[in-house]
Design an enzyme around this catalytic site. Structure first.
Site, mmCIF file in Angstrom:
data_model
loop_
_atom_site.group_PDB
_atom_site.id
_atom_site.type_symbol
_atom_site.label_atom_id
_atom_site.label_comp_id
_atom_site.label_asym_id
_atom_site.label_seq_id
_atom_site.Cartn_x
_atom_site.Cartn_y
_atom_site.Cartn_z
ATOM 1 N N CYS A 135 -6.153 -0.138 6.864
ATOM 2 C CA CYS A 135 -5.899 0.543 5.428
ATOM 3 C C CYS A 135 -7.135 1.386 5.142
ATOM 4 O O CYS A 135 -8.174 0.882 4.996
ATOM 5 C CB CYS A 135 -5.869 -0.575 4.632
ATOM 6 S SG CYS A 135 -5.384 0.025 2.861
ATOM 7 N N CYS B 169 0.844 -1.301 -0.090
ATOM 8 C CA CYS B 169 0.059 0.047 0.120
ATOM 9 C C CYS B 169 0.897 1.410 0.214
ATOM 10 O O CYS B 169 2.080 1.144 0.400
ATOM 11 C CB CYS B 169 -0.878 -0.148 1.403
ATOM 12 S SG CYS B 169 -1.972 1.390 1.217
ATOM 13 N N ASP C 264 0.451 3.818 1.684
ATOM 14 C CA ASP C 264 0.458 4.476 3.077
ATOM 15 C C ASP C 264 1.738 4.617 3.716
ATOM 16 O O ASP C 264 2.785 3.916 3.431
ATOM 17 C CB ASP C 264 -0.302 3.444 4.028
ATOM 18 C CG ASP C 264 -0.633 3.895 5.604
ATOM 19 O OD1 ASP C 264 -1.705 3.933 5.827
ATOM 20 O OD2 ASP C 264 0.483 4.496 6.162
ATOM 21 N N HIS D 105 -2.288 -4.204 5.093
ATOM 22 C CA HIS D 105 -2.296 -3.645 6.112
ATOM 23 C C HIS D 105 -3.399 -3.413 6.994
ATOM 24 O O HIS D 105 -4.357 -3.016 6.378
ATOM 25 C CB HIS D 105 -0.892 -2.405 6.470
ATOM 26 C CG HIS D 105 -1.857 -1.320 6.002
ATOM 27 N ND1 HIS D 105 -2.386 -0.305 6.678
ATOM 28 C CD2 HIS D 105 -1.835 -0.834 4.526
ATOM 29 C CE1 HIS D 105 -2.825 0.646 5.936
ATOM 30 N NE2 HIS D 105 -2.416 0.449 4.512
ATOM 31 N N ARG E 72 3.126 5.211 6.363
ATOM 32 C CA ARG E 72 3.825 4.483 7.559
ATOM 33 C C ARG E 72 4.189 3.051 7.263
ATOM 34 O O ARG E 72 4.780 2.342 8.210
ATOM 35 C CB ARG E 72 2.411 4.187 8.467
ATOM 36 C CG ARG E 72 1.826 5.577 9.019
ATOM 37 C CD ARG E 72 0.859 5.294 9.738
ATOM 38 N NE ARG E 72 -0.392 4.947 8.900
ATOM 39 C CZ ARG E 72 -1.722 4.669 9.370
ATOM 40 N NH1 ARG E 72 -2.118 4.974 10.458
ATOM 41 N NH2 ARG E 72 -2.554 4.406 8.296
HETATM 42 ZN ZN LIG Z 1 -3.477 1.191 3.092
#
Ligand SMILES: [Zn+2]
Length: 258
Positions: free
Chosen positions: A102, A43, A45, A99, A47
């Site tokens: 998400c 992803c 993302d 994750h 993080r």
């Molecule tokens: Zn995600």
């Protein structure tokens, strides 16, 4: 006035100096070639960065990321990445990593529609709608959300396995293994969700992804697996503890840590 982001250049200089001090040949080796064993499909993302999560240096993992780690077989971006990873880099493992928590998966669960991202997430949102009754029967919203995050990984592994690029690699006898993992933002740990696919036969033997909505799973991190193994090894009679036996301390049902 143009913002030059000098602070990021400064951080880059510090990082490059630190890496060179730790290993004087580091950048020379990397400049000559990259030979990663792994393709990570994850992803976007902010993080979750593959190298950090895996503890790998630059050059050790080839990376593709998008919102909710979706594999669209009409997406030229991911197809080109797959082709380069398989045909040129000859990676041995393709790891789809979703994750928990998400935002893309969460978006696929809501009624609001119409943004471009909803087109992107359409396979997942259609899945959720199709199996709304099964998700509705789950214990709560957290469980529904977690389960859809896990199923999304399982779905995307199947999609990678269905690409002609991967089929061709298997047809010529390449050792190419597909994995489905999920990452916990709350503890920094990866969990194996599956499926594991290393051939057309493996892929064709998988149950349909539709069946995943009806199967409870509890992906375990390596930390938890090792604790369970240690618990089994210390069983008084020297045999493995039964699968339905007591859980190791701190890992029983209802324990939030996966
Ligand atoms: Zn995600």
């Amino acid at each position: 006035m143009t913002e030059t982001l000098d602070h990021l250049f400064d951080r880059n200089v510090n990082w490059a100096h630190r890496k060179a001090a730790e290993d004087p040949t580091f950048f020379r080796r990397l400049a000559e070639q990259q030979a990663p064993d792994y393709l990570w499909i994850g992803c976007s993302d902010s993080r979750i960065t593959a190298n950090d999560v895996l503890g790998l240096d630059p050059g050790e993992v080839f990376v593709h990321r998008n919102i909710a780690n979706i594999v669209h077989t009409s997406d030229m971006n991911i197809l080109a990445v797959l082709e380069f990873a398989i045909e040129v880099l000859r990676v041995r493992h393709i790891i789809v990593t979703g994750h928990y928590g998400c935002g893309g998966v969460r978006r696929a669960m809501v009624e609001e529609r119409g943004a471009l991202v909803d087109h992107w997430l359409q396979p997942l949102s259609m899945y959720y709608r199709k199996h709304r009754a099964a998700f509705g029967a789950m214990a709560g919203d957290v469980q529904r959300f977690d389960r859809l995050c896990e199923i999304n990984v399982e779905m995307q592994v199947r999609r990678v396995a269905a690409t002609p690029l991967v089929e061709n690699a298997w047809a010529r006898g390449a050792a190419l293994h597909l994995h489905g993992w999920i990452y916990g933002l709350h503890d920094g740990l990866l969990r194996d969700v599956g499926p594991h696919v290393s051939s057309v036969a493996d892929r064709d033997a998988l149950p349909t992804v539709d069946s995943c909505a009806h199967e409870a799973t509890e992906p375990a991190s390596a930390v938890r697996r090792h604790a369970a193994e240690a618990f089994s090894a210390s069983a008084p009679d020297g045999t493995d503890a039964p699968c339905c036996g007591p859980s190791p301390p701190g890992f029983g049902p209802g324990t939030p840590q996966r």
